[in-house]
Design a protein around this motif. Structure first.
Motif, short mmCIF file in Angstrom:
data_model
loop_
_atom_site.label_atom_id
_atom_site.label_comp_id
_atom_site.label_asym_id
_atom_site.label_seq_id
_atom_site.Cartn_x
_atom_site.Cartn_y
_atom_site.Cartn_z
N GLN A 17 0.81 -1.22 0.00
CA GLN A 17 0.00 0.00 0.00
C GLN A 17 0.84 1.27 0.00
O GLN A 17 0.31 2.37 0.15
N GLN A 18 2.16 1.15 -0.21
CA GLN A 18 3.03 2.33 -0.19
C GLN A 18 2.74 3.25 -1.38
O GLN A 18 2.54 2.79 -2.50
N THR A 19 2.73 4.57 -1.13
CA THR A 19 2.53 5.52 -2.22
C THR A 19 3.71 5.51 -3.19
O THR A 19 3.53 5.79 -4.37
N HIS A 20 4.91 5.24 -2.68
CA HIS A 20 6.04 4.95 -3.56
C HIS A 20 6.14 3.44 -3.64
O HIS A 20 6.52 2.78 -2.68
N ALA A 21 5.76 2.91 -4.78
CA ALA A 21 5.62 1.46 -4.91
C ALA A 21 6.93 0.74 -4.59
O ALA A 21 8.01 1.14 -5.02
N ILE A 22 6.81 -0.34 -3.81
CA ILE A 22 7.93 -1.23 -3.55
C ILE A 22 8.02 -2.19 -4.74
O ILE A 22 7.07 -2.87 -5.08
N ASP A 23 9.17 -2.21 -5.39
CA ASP A 23 9.29 -2.98 -6.62
C ASP A 23 9.50 -4.46 -6.40
O ASP A 23 9.08 -5.28 -7.22
N GLU A 24 10.13 -4.82 -5.31
CA GLU A 24 10.33 -6.23 -4.95
C GLU A 24 10.12 -6.37 -3.45
O GLU A 24 10.48 -5.48 -2.69
#
Length: 300
Positions: A38-45
């Motif tokens: 749900q992070q606004t800065h997407a976690i890529d992995e």
């Protein structure tokens, strides 16, 4: 290695990989994973390093297998070794290390990255962490000294000092409301620039649990790199849900002794004196733990 979800990101160099260290906490892990997604800065992995499933003979992932990678260690390797194992399979330029019992506010990662990118010397950034009682953890501090090194974040002495409003400045940095440079931040949740991580060779696996966070920040400081505490990035920590035991009490003091030997003791006499103090402190802590356990059994 097991892919919990083969549809996970295929980018060759995502900006952030979250490395979660897991040990027998399936409920908190599920909450941790949800918060990362749900992070606004997407976690890529997202990589979960599992220290318990192999020794428990479990063949299935400890949470719903969607959007994250499951890596099982052959035994309980400890925190530092698990972090290094996660970094070894990650492909990003930033590594977000966290315990499986930590949940992040949706904007936490973005705010940590923002501070890190504004200071090119920033190697590590850590959030404000609230514990299970909604109290701010003392997760940002000055480097341990001979005077303060024995005051653990949740030790009886530290709690008494805090209750009376007389925490030394080096212990109370997490109580600020503004981002600031600090010496070190808690490994319960820390964002590390990969280039800085690789510069110092990652976490020192001589620490099984505890003190590896202060150690890696200290080794980075030796390269003129710094850590930032970011109070508007918020995390919640179900403190101790991976277990508090005589084993972890001993581990804390063994790791403290390693830190003392590597960074504090000026000579052999200093190392011997420090270890004698740590041995006495460990015995007191074990005695208190056993009394508490005995009292709990009587109250059942």
């Amino acid at each position: 290695s097991t892919e919990a979800d083969p549809s996970h990101s295929t980018q060759t160099k995502p900006s952030v990989t979250a490395v979660i260290v897991y040990f027998r906490t399936p409920g908190p892990l599920a909450a941790c994973l949800r918060s990362l997604m749900q992070q606004t800065h997407a976690i890529d992995e997202i990589v979960v390093i599992d220290n318990s499933s192999m020794i428990d003979g479990l063949e299935r992932p400890p949470a719903e297998p969607h959007g994250w990678r499951w890596e099982r260690m052959p035994g309980n390797s400890g925190f530092a070794a698990a972090c290094n194992a996660g970094a070894a399979v990650a492909t990003s330029e930033h590594l977000l290390f966290l315990n499986a019992d930590v949940e992040l506010h949706p904007e936490a990662c973005a705010r940590l990255l923002d501070v890190m990118h504004r200071d090119p010397r920033c190697a590590v950034a850590g959030p404000r962490i609230f514990d299970a009682d909604n109290e701010v953890e003392l997760s940002a501090r000055a480097f341990p000294s001979v005077k303060t090194g024995l005051l653990g974040r949740s030790s009886l002495v530290t709690r008494l000092l805090r209750r009376n409003g007389i925490l030394p400045p080096g212990l109370s940095m997490a109580l600020t409301d503004s981002p600031r440079r600090v010496d070190w931040v808690s490994g319960a949740c820390m964002l590390i620039r990969r280039s800085s991580y690789e510069l110092v060779g990652g976490f020192d696996e001589g620490y099984w649990m505890y003190w590896e966070d202060a150690d890696i920040c200290r080794r980075m400081a030796q390269h003129a790199l710094c850590a930032w505490y970011v109070p508007d990035a918020v995390a919640r920590h179900r403190t101790g849900s991976s277990g508090h035991s005589a084993h972890t009490i001993r581990a804390f003091h063994e790791s403290a002794a390693r830190y003392l030997d590597l960074h504090l003791a000026p000579n052999k006499a200093g190392r011997v004196a420090g270890r004698l103090i740590l041995t006495a402190r460990c015995r007191l802590a074990l005695a208190a733990f056993r009394r508490s356990a005995a009292s709990a059994r009587r109250d059942r």
